[in-house]
Design a protein around this motif. Sequence first.
Motif, mmCIF file in Angstrom:
data_model
loop_
_atom_site.group_PDB
_atom_site.id
_atom_site.type_symbol
_atom_site.label_atom_id
_atom_site.label_comp_id
_atom_site.label_asym_id
_atom_site.label_seq_id
_atom_site.Cartn_x
_atom_site.Cartn_y
_atom_site.Cartn_z
ATOM 1 N N GLN A 185 0.798 -1.278 0.094
ATOM 2 C CA GLN A 185 0.160 -0.017 -0.199
ATOM 3 C C GLN A 185 0.903 1.423 0.272
ATOM 4 N N THR A 186 1.904 1.145 0.657
ATOM 5 C CA THR A 186 2.869 2.410 0.865
ATOM 6 C C THR A 186 3.638 2.515 -0.503
ATOM 7 N N LEU A 187 4.056 1.588 -1.008
ATOM 8 C CA LEU A 187 4.624 1.389 -2.540
ATOM 9 C C LEU A 187 3.583 2.132 -3.448
ATOM 10 N N LEU A 188 2.439 1.524 -3.367
ATOM 11 C CA LEU A 188 1.320 2.129 -4.497
ATOM 12 C C LEU A 188 1.148 3.492 -4.149
ATOM 13 N N LYS A 189 1.270 3.829 -2.969
ATOM 14 C CA LYS A 189 1.145 5.504 -2.902
ATOM 15 C C LYS A 189 2.260 6.201 -3.180
ATOM 16 N N SER A 190 3.508 5.901 -3.143
ATOM 17 C CA SER A 190 4.818 6.527 -3.612
ATOM 18 C C SER A 190 4.539 6.392 -5.096
ATOM 19 N N PHE A 191 4.138 5.538 -5.645
ATOM 20 C CA PHE A 191 4.243 5.422 -7.117
ATOM 21 C C PHE A 191 3.058 6.424 -7.553
ATOM 22 N N LYS A 192 2.051 6.491 -7.034
ATOM 23 C CA LYS A 192 1.096 7.656 -7.449
ATOM 24 C C LYS A 192 1.572 9.039 -7.168
ATOM 25 N N CYS A 223 0.584 -3.003 -8.571
ATOM 26 C CA CYS A 223 -0.767 -2.279 -9.300
ATOM 27 C C CYS A 223 -1.815 -3.193 -9.458
ATOM 28 N N LYS A 224 -1.365 -4.086 -10.155
ATOM 29 C CA LYS A 224 -2.748 -5.134 -10.622
ATOM 30 C C LYS A 224 -3.345 -5.951 -9.498
ATOM 31 N N ASP A 225 -2.601 -6.206 -8.147
ATOM 32 C CA ASP A 225 -2.989 -6.667 -7.033
ATOM 33 C C ASP A 225 -4.073 -5.745 -6.312
ATOM 34 N N ILE A 226 -3.440 -4.413 -6.043
ATOM 35 C CA ILE A 226 -4.443 -3.485 -5.475
ATOM 36 C C ILE A 226 -5.386 -2.643 -6.381
ATOM 37 N N MET A 227 -4.783 -2.268 -7.312
ATOM 38 C CA MET A 227 -5.659 -1.271 -8.394
ATOM 39 C C MET A 227 -6.491 -2.146 -9.457
ATOM 40 N N GLY A 228 -6.027 -3.199 -9.756
ATOM 41 C CA GLY A 228 -6.788 -4.056 -10.794
ATOM 42 C C GLY A 228 -6.338 -3.633 -11.923
ATOM 43 N N ILE A 229 -5.197 -2.821 -12.348
ATOM 44 C CA ILE A 229 -4.591 -2.574 -13.413
ATOM 45 C C ILE A 229 -3.346 -2.285 -13.567
ATOM 46 N N SER A 230 -2.671 -2.436 -14.614
ATOM 47 C CA SER A 230 -1.229 -2.300 -14.689
ATOM 48 C C SER A 230 -0.692 -0.907 -14.445
ATOM 49 N N ALA A 231 0.722 -0.909 -14.146
ATOM 50 C CA ALA A 231 1.466 0.401 -14.060
ATOM 51 C C ALA A 231 1.261 1.105 -15.074
ATOM 52 N N GLY A 232 1.521 0.826 -16.410
ATOM 53 C CA GLY A 232 1.578 1.368 -17.429
ATOM 54 C C GLY A 232 -0.015 2.210 -17.829
ATOM 55 N N MET A 234 -1.910 3.047 -15.107
ATOM 56 C CA MET A 234 -2.146 4.064 -14.351
ATOM 57 C C MET A 234 -1.491 5.282 -14.608
ATOM 58 N N ILE A 235 -0.350 5.110 -15.490
ATOM 59 C CA ILE A 235 0.492 6.291 -15.762
ATOM 60 C C ILE A 235 -0.267 7.019 -17.047
ATOM 61 N N ARG A 236 -0.946 5.909 -17.842
ATOM 62 C CA ARG A 236 -1.704 6.515 -19.233
ATOM 63 C C ARG A 236 -2.885 7.317 -18.867
ATOM 64 N N ASN A 237 -3.592 6.629 -17.903
ATOM 65 C CA ASN A 237 -4.801 7.210 -17.434
ATOM 66 C C ASN A 237 -4.640 8.690 -16.734
ATOM 67 N N ARG A 238 -3.670 8.898 -16.147
ATOM 68 C CA ARG A 238 -3.097 10.085 -15.466
ATOM 69 C C ARG A 238 -2.816 11.180 -16.752
ATOM 70 N N VAL A 239 -2.156 10.715 -17.719
ATOM 71 C CA VAL A 239 -1.903 11.624 -18.764
ATOM 72 C C VAL A 239 -3.100 12.065 -19.485
ATOM 73 N N LEU A 240 -4.066 10.898 -19.895
ATOM 74 C CA LEU A 240 -5.251 11.169 -20.524
ATOM 75 C C LEU A 240 -6.136 12.291 -19.695
ATOM 76 N N LEU A 241 -6.202 11.990 -18.222
ATOM 77 C CA LEU A 241 -6.980 13.098 -17.412
ATOM 78 C C LEU A 241 -6.477 14.170 -17.706
ATOM 79 N N GLU A 242 -5.135 14.701 -17.600
ATOM 80 C CA GLU A 242 -4.603 15.766 -17.716
ATOM 81 C C GLU A 242 -4.836 16.409 -18.956
ATOM 82 N N ALA A 243 -4.806 15.484 -19.961
ATOM 83 C CA ALA A 243 -5.215 16.220 -21.314
ATOM 84 C C ALA A 243 -6.643 16.613 -21.419
#
Length: 294
Positions: A185-192, A223-232, A234-243
């Motif tokens: 959980q801490t690792l995921l928070k740091s990644f976010k 990422c897959k275990d906690i969020m259900g999606i890959s690390a990639g 998560m990154i693409r979704n954040r880029v899309l949101l900012e777009a």
Amino acid sequence: MIQNIPLYDICSLSDIDQDDILISRFAPYLDTHKNLLTTHRHSFYHVVLFTEAGGTHTIDFENFEARPGQIYFMTPGQVHSWSFSGHTDGYIINFSTSFLQSFLLQQGYLDNFSFFSGNLADAVINLPDETYKTVKALFETIIAEYEAPSASASDMVRLLMLQIFIKVNRLCINPVSGGNSSYNQTLLKSFKNLIEHHYSDIKLPKDYAAMLYITPNHLNAVCKDIMGISAGEMIRNRVLLEAKRMLTNPKLSINEISLKLNFSDNSYFTKFFKKLEETTPEEFRKKLIYDHGK
């Protein structure tokens, strides 16, 4: 003529000279600020508890059903609109980053609350009856302190707000067993947090994994275990949101948005956007402006 999506600060919504906190019952707030029904952005944190509600509201282009006993949380920069049906009431708190931070020693304290992470799955919460009663009573006390302030009223409001945040956050925390789950959980928070700071210039999971001193496979598994999606993803979704957020500003051309997000060219940005959103940036902007103008 294309209208810009407005960005509101607390001063622009307050009748008094106040730039760090605005507290109100929801019905009179909505009656005064009918302009907030259409698409807009905030420069502040925004918390609403509905006591009566129907219809929908939209946060960062995702729709939610409005219902009594629902609380939602927004962070600065998010895009928002309301589409209510029938009478709507409750409580609203708009506050700046500095309002609470001036009271706290720990920098970034609000990041400890999952509903302020920017993840919409955590931001809109339908409260259980007992929690709703407790939280509603806290909002009532906040209203009383705000409308008829006594000594140290601002500090009392801060304490009451933190009680609300902590009580609601306890509903969002999944029980964990063993140190490994807590570590992940801490690792995921740091990644976010890293994504939030680098989504425009760092696009590959392996680069984030290197900053976290773990392997790309480990990062992907967490990422897959906690969020259900890959690390990639998560990154693409954040880029899309900012777009999408940038597309609410018609003063920015598609090419300028592409450059700000560090795409090699405009056509690559368009392909990226269409693959994830199933529409082009131009079509997305036209629909957004059309909806805003209705």
